[in-house]
Design a protein around this motif. Structure first.
Motif, PDB file in Angstrom:
ATOM      1  N   THR A 186       0.849  -1.191   0.000  1.00  0.00           N
ATOM      2  CA  THR A 186       0.000   0.000   0.000  1.00  0.00           C
ATOM      3  C   THR A 186       0.881   1.235   0.000  1.00  0.00           C
ATOM      4  O   THR A 186       2.021   1.209   0.489  1.00  0.00           O
ATOM      5  N   PHE A 187       0.349   2.349  -0.528  1.00  0.00           N
ATOM      6  CA  PHE A 187       1.162   3.548  -0.743  1.00  0.00           C
ATOM      7  C   PHE A 187       0.403   4.796  -0.313  1.00  0.00           C
ATOM      8  O   PHE A 187      -0.829   4.830  -0.314  1.00  0.00           O
ATOM      9  N   ALA A 188       1.177   5.815   0.028  1.00  0.00           N
ATOM     10  CA  ALA A 188       0.566   7.092   0.410  1.00  0.00           C
ATOM     11  C   ALA A 188       1.522   8.231   0.106  1.00  0.00           C
ATOM     12  O   ALA A 188       2.741   8.042   0.002  1.00  0.00           O
ATOM     13  N   SER A 220     -11.180   7.419   9.751  1.00  0.00           N
ATOM     14  CA  SER A 220     -10.909   7.501  11.183  1.00  0.00           C
ATOM     15  C   SER A 220      -9.578   6.851  11.522  1.00  0.00           C
ATOM     16  O   SER A 220      -8.798   7.372  12.328  1.00  0.00           O
ATOM     17  N   GLN A 221      -9.310   5.701  10.889  1.00  0.00           N
ATOM     18  CA  GLN A 221      -8.031   5.030  11.126  1.00  0.00           C
ATOM     19  C   GLN A 221      -6.856   5.870  10.638  1.00  0.00           C
ATOM     20  O   GLN A 221      -5.826   5.959  11.298  1.00  0.00           O
ATOM     21  N   ALA A 271      -3.852   7.588  12.793  1.00  0.00           N
ATOM     22  CA  ALA A 271      -2.452   7.274  12.507  1.00  0.00           C
ATOM     23  C   ALA A 271      -1.643   8.545  12.249  1.00  0.00           C
ATOM     24  O   ALA A 271      -0.499   8.665  12.703  1.00  0.00           O
ATOM     25  N   MET A 272      -2.233   9.490  11.531  1.00  0.00           N
ATOM     26  CA  MET A 272      -1.537  10.764  11.296  1.00  0.00           C
ATOM     27  C   MET A 272      -1.254  11.466  12.624  1.00  0.00           C
ATOM     28  O   MET A 272      -0.182  12.065  12.820  1.00  0.00           O
ATOM     29  N   LEU A 321      -0.739   2.337   7.253  1.00  0.00           N
ATOM     30  CA  LEU A 321      -0.243   3.194   6.174  1.00  0.00           C
ATOM     31  C   LEU A 321      -0.378   4.662   6.550  1.00  0.00           C
ATOM     32  O   LEU A 321       0.479   5.483   6.207  1.00  0.00           O
ATOM     33  N   GLY A 322      -1.458   4.998   7.274  1.00  0.00           N
ATOM     34  CA  GLY A 322      -1.682   6.389   7.654  1.00  0.00           C
ATOM     35  C   GLY A 322      -0.627   6.956   8.566  1.00  0.00           C
ATOM     36  O   GLY A 322      -0.498   8.183   8.684  1.00  0.00           O
ATOM     37  N   LEU A 323       0.147   6.100   9.224  1.00  0.00           N
ATOM     38  CA  LEU A 323       1.248   6.535  10.089  1.00  0.00           C
ATOM     39  C   LEU A 323       2.571   6.624   9.342  1.00  0.00           C
ATOM     40  O   LEU A 323       3.375   7.531   9.592  1.00  0.00           O
TER      41      LEU A 323
END
Length: 736
Positions: free
Chosen positions: A589-591, A628-629, A633-634, A697-699
């Protein structure tokens, strides 16, 4: 159900329920206090006694003597259990240290006793009366000092080897016209979840039931059986609600073992134990500190020709690596590559998984290095990353990514964030007394596949009940499993009930590693498809019958779904298991993470102004719970960047700031507007759901984006996390 070929069109693709931003079905229970957590189980464990865990006051050594008599004679005390009186207690499969210490002590606050009393206050008071005589010995508590003695651990299989090499890194790095060679450090981190590690235990003969707070029921059931020498069928775990875990509740911890010992000591009466906050931090697990050296060589055009990432971390003897160099094998192109990870023996509390182990601390370093290299090359940081994109595994060019929309994450994020307004000259953007900076970083986390099972029931009233030992640690699992069943069986979501966290239910993937949502929904999908087969057989319909709007239709024939169960409930059970698609295709997964900060030119205080994450993570099963997840994480990334650090007493070997007053985490006032964009993506090689994970991934990459924004604001490059004001205050540009 065997998933060994890419998913074609299936009932999930209708997207009548799946993919919708529905409210959490467990929300009313949680917001009204109706969701029972492990320490609150009066409904199943009346007349419970209270256990208070005593932790070791030394980090290494042994107990010379332990006098329990004063505590035993205190008011209300029912029992005092120590290693001498507990009977056989084995070390579980997933624990590095014993969960009941004595006489040997392996780390500070290792549990050495549990005092059981009629009330919590009586147990706590009596615990102070224990008389312990220790013989401490010298320990190793400093990663930097132990770095040179670190070893290369043996790997169980080549895919988890601590070292990797492709091409000739050393020669390519020497020959590169532009190079970077820097060292970065990340500190020890605590999970710091709100709900403590807590368990209510009760024995009935040789059968043990634990109402506990745990992320991985099947793993932990097996570990409890091993710890107490029980048959697995004589152990039952129940964990329907978990108040946060972040990896800290993946495995059995001392609360479960000590509650079970306490209950056994008083004839099987229920005993409840919650670890006090200092023991949550020193007794359980944490994210280990790292030292990371990153070297990059590139052509003047920006194309990377050599990339090397070395990482050092520490753990107890027999422990494990923090795999901070793992993502560097896959994230960027480069013909010559090297990663190496080393493990030092430290006598600190156990290191283990914390949200996005490996990638989270690894990207904290790698994504600063990428920015530093871009600046050296005179390139925009976004464009430098795009130039080095790859659609294949860089160390196995014959193995493509199943889906990789990394460049789209970056370009979408740059446009939405207004990246073009960034001034590349550090310290050039101001707003009154504040220095303004824009920063960005890549996010990356692998997609892991695990067998996952479920049971589905259809009643004569047309209600669907899903049963699986999958857990909901605040992620929205109840809701996405209900959505999956509703979509597959063609019923409204309010016709679906979900029961989770009970080891009597089929074993699911569990909550961890960002694998929970994709695998557990796939297991429910498999069970629902099995139920469809039974319904079709019962009704005498053809195999291609449609399930829609609470009815089953085949040509001109139609019947209610409920009618299939008029003779009794129909039950179906199945699991999802995977072939080799994850071997043939790299699944990740990517961000793209973008951040604006303001740094006070006088005080050096950093404030986050806005944050954006653009994620490519397969089909998003519920955009509301997924968002929300990601924003959670951010927020955790803000903590890692600016404040979180377990401070070590390097003389006595413990984490000093072992509470929520000393271990600082972000609060509402620290967090500005957060925006999340999910790219419209499906990955047909991942699962029948065509989904992946997104919560970790959000972190990944957030802390580096903040670090890069602070540099853009101030011109001061800090390579040692957290980026507290004392590390750049004296170097800030003069206020105007």
């Amino acid at each position: 159900m065997k998933f060994d070929t890419p998913a074609g069109r299936n009932p999930i693709d209708q997207l009548k329920v799946v993919g919708r931003p529905l409210d959490r079905i467990d929300g009313p229970l949680k917001t009204t206090g109706g969701a029972p957590y492990a320490y609150e189980r009066r409904d199943v464990a009346p007349n419970a006694a209270y256990g208070y865990v005593v932790g070791s006051a030394i980090a290494k050594g042994r107990i010379r003597s332990l006098r329990t008599e004063p505590a035993r004679s205190a008011p209300g005390v029912l029992a005092v259990v120590t290693a001498e009186t507990a009977g056989p207690v084995s070390k579980g499969q997933y624990n590095t240290a014993k969960l009941l210490g004595g006489p040997e002590i392996q780390h500070y606050h290792q549990a050495i006793a549990v005092v059981v009393a009629e009330t919590f206050e009586q147990a706590r008071s009596a615990a102070q009366l224990l008389q312990v005589d220790y013989a401490p010995t010298a320990g190793a508590f400093d990663l930097e000092a132990a770095k040179d003695s670190a070893i290369k651990p043996e790997a169980e299989d080549p895919s988890s080897a601590p070292d990797s090499a492709y091409g000739d890194f050393d020669e390519a790095f020497k020959a590169a016209p532009v190079t970077l060679d820097q060292t970065y450090t990340t500190p020890d981190h605590s999970h710091a979840m709100m709900e403590p590690h807590a368990t209510t235990a009760v024995w009935a003969g040789d059968k043990l039931t634990l109402w506990t707070s745990n992320q991985m029921i099947a793993w932990s059931k097996g570990d409890i059986a091993k710890t107490f020498g029980l048959k697995p069928e004589n152990v039952r775990l129940d964990s329907p609600y978990v108040g946060g875990g972040f990896g800290g509740k993946l495995f059995v911890r001392a609360d479960a073992v000590m509650a079970a010992l306490g209950s056994k000591a008083i004839g099987g009466r229920p005993v409840k134990v919650a670890l006090q906050r200092p023991l949550m931090i020193n007794n359980t697990t944490h994210r280990p500190a790292t030292i990371q050296r990153i070297r990059i060589g590139a052509e003047r055009s920006g194309r990377i020709t050599a990339i090397g990432h070395q990482s050092w971390s520490g753990d107890l003897d027999g422990g494990q690596l923090e795999t901070a160099a793992a993502q560097t094998k896959l994230l960027y192109a480069g013909a010559n590559r090297m990663t190496a990870m080393r493990l030092a023996t430290l006598d600190l509390p156990e290191g283990n998984a914390m949200r996005a182990p490996g990638e989270a601390p690894g990207l904290m370093a790698l994504e600063i290095a990428m920015d530093e290299m871009a600046e050296t090359l005179g390139m925009d940081p976004v464009e430098f990353r795009i130039v080095n994109d790859t659609q294949v595994d860089p160390q196995d060019p014959e193995r493509p990514f199943s889906s990789r929309r990394f460049v789209e994450c970056l370009r979408t994020g740059a446009e939405r964030f207004g990246w073009s307004r960034r001034n590349a000259t550090p310290g050039a953007m101001r707003d009154g007394d504040h220095l303004i900076g824009f920063g960005m970083a890549a996010g990356f986390r692998n997609n892991l596949l695990m067998k996952s099972a479920a049971r589905v029931r259809l009643s004569a009233e047309g209600r669907i009940t899903v049963e699986t030992d999958m857990t909901d640690i605040g992620t929205g699992t109840y809701t996405i499993l209900a959505q999956t069943a509703a979509e597959t069986l063609g019923v409204p979501i309010d016709k679906v009930s979900v029961r989770l966290g009970n080891s009597d239910f089929p074993a699911a993937a569990g909550s961890g590693g960002q694998w929970g949502a994709n695998n557990s929904t796939s297991g429910v999908y498999a069970a629902c498809m099995k139920l469809r087969e039974k319904v079709i057989e019962k009704l005498g319909y053809p195999a291609d019958a449609a399930f829609q709007d609470g009815r089953v239709r085949a040509g001109r024939r139609s019947a209610t779904l409920a009618s299939a169960a008029t003779d009794g409930t129909i039950v179906a059970e199945d699991f999802i298991e995977y072939g080799d698609l994850d071997k043939r295709y790299q699944q990740s997964t990517f961000a793209g993470h973008f951040v604006e900060v303001a740094v006070d030119a006088y005080t050096g205080e950093t404030r986050i102004r806005r944050m954006l994450a653009v994620c490519a993570a397969g089909r998003i099963l519920n955009p509301k719970t997924a968002r929300s997840q990601v924003i959670g994480a951010m927020t955790m990334g803000v903590g890692a960047a600016l404040m979180e650090e377990l401070a070590i007493d390097k003389r006595r070997g413990f984490f000093v700031n072992h509470d929520l007053a000393g271990y600082e985490v972000p609060v509402h006032a620290d967090i500005p507007h957060q925006e999340v964009i999910f790219l419209d993506e499906v990955d047909d090689k991942s699962s029948p759901m065509k989904a992946k994970g997104v919560g970790e991934l959000g972190l990944c990459g957030v802390a580096a984006a903040i670090a890069n924004a602070i540099y853009n604001a101030t011109g001061v490059r800090v390579r040692e996390y957290p980026i507290t004001l004392d590390k750049h205050l004296q170097h800030l540009p003069a206020p105007i």
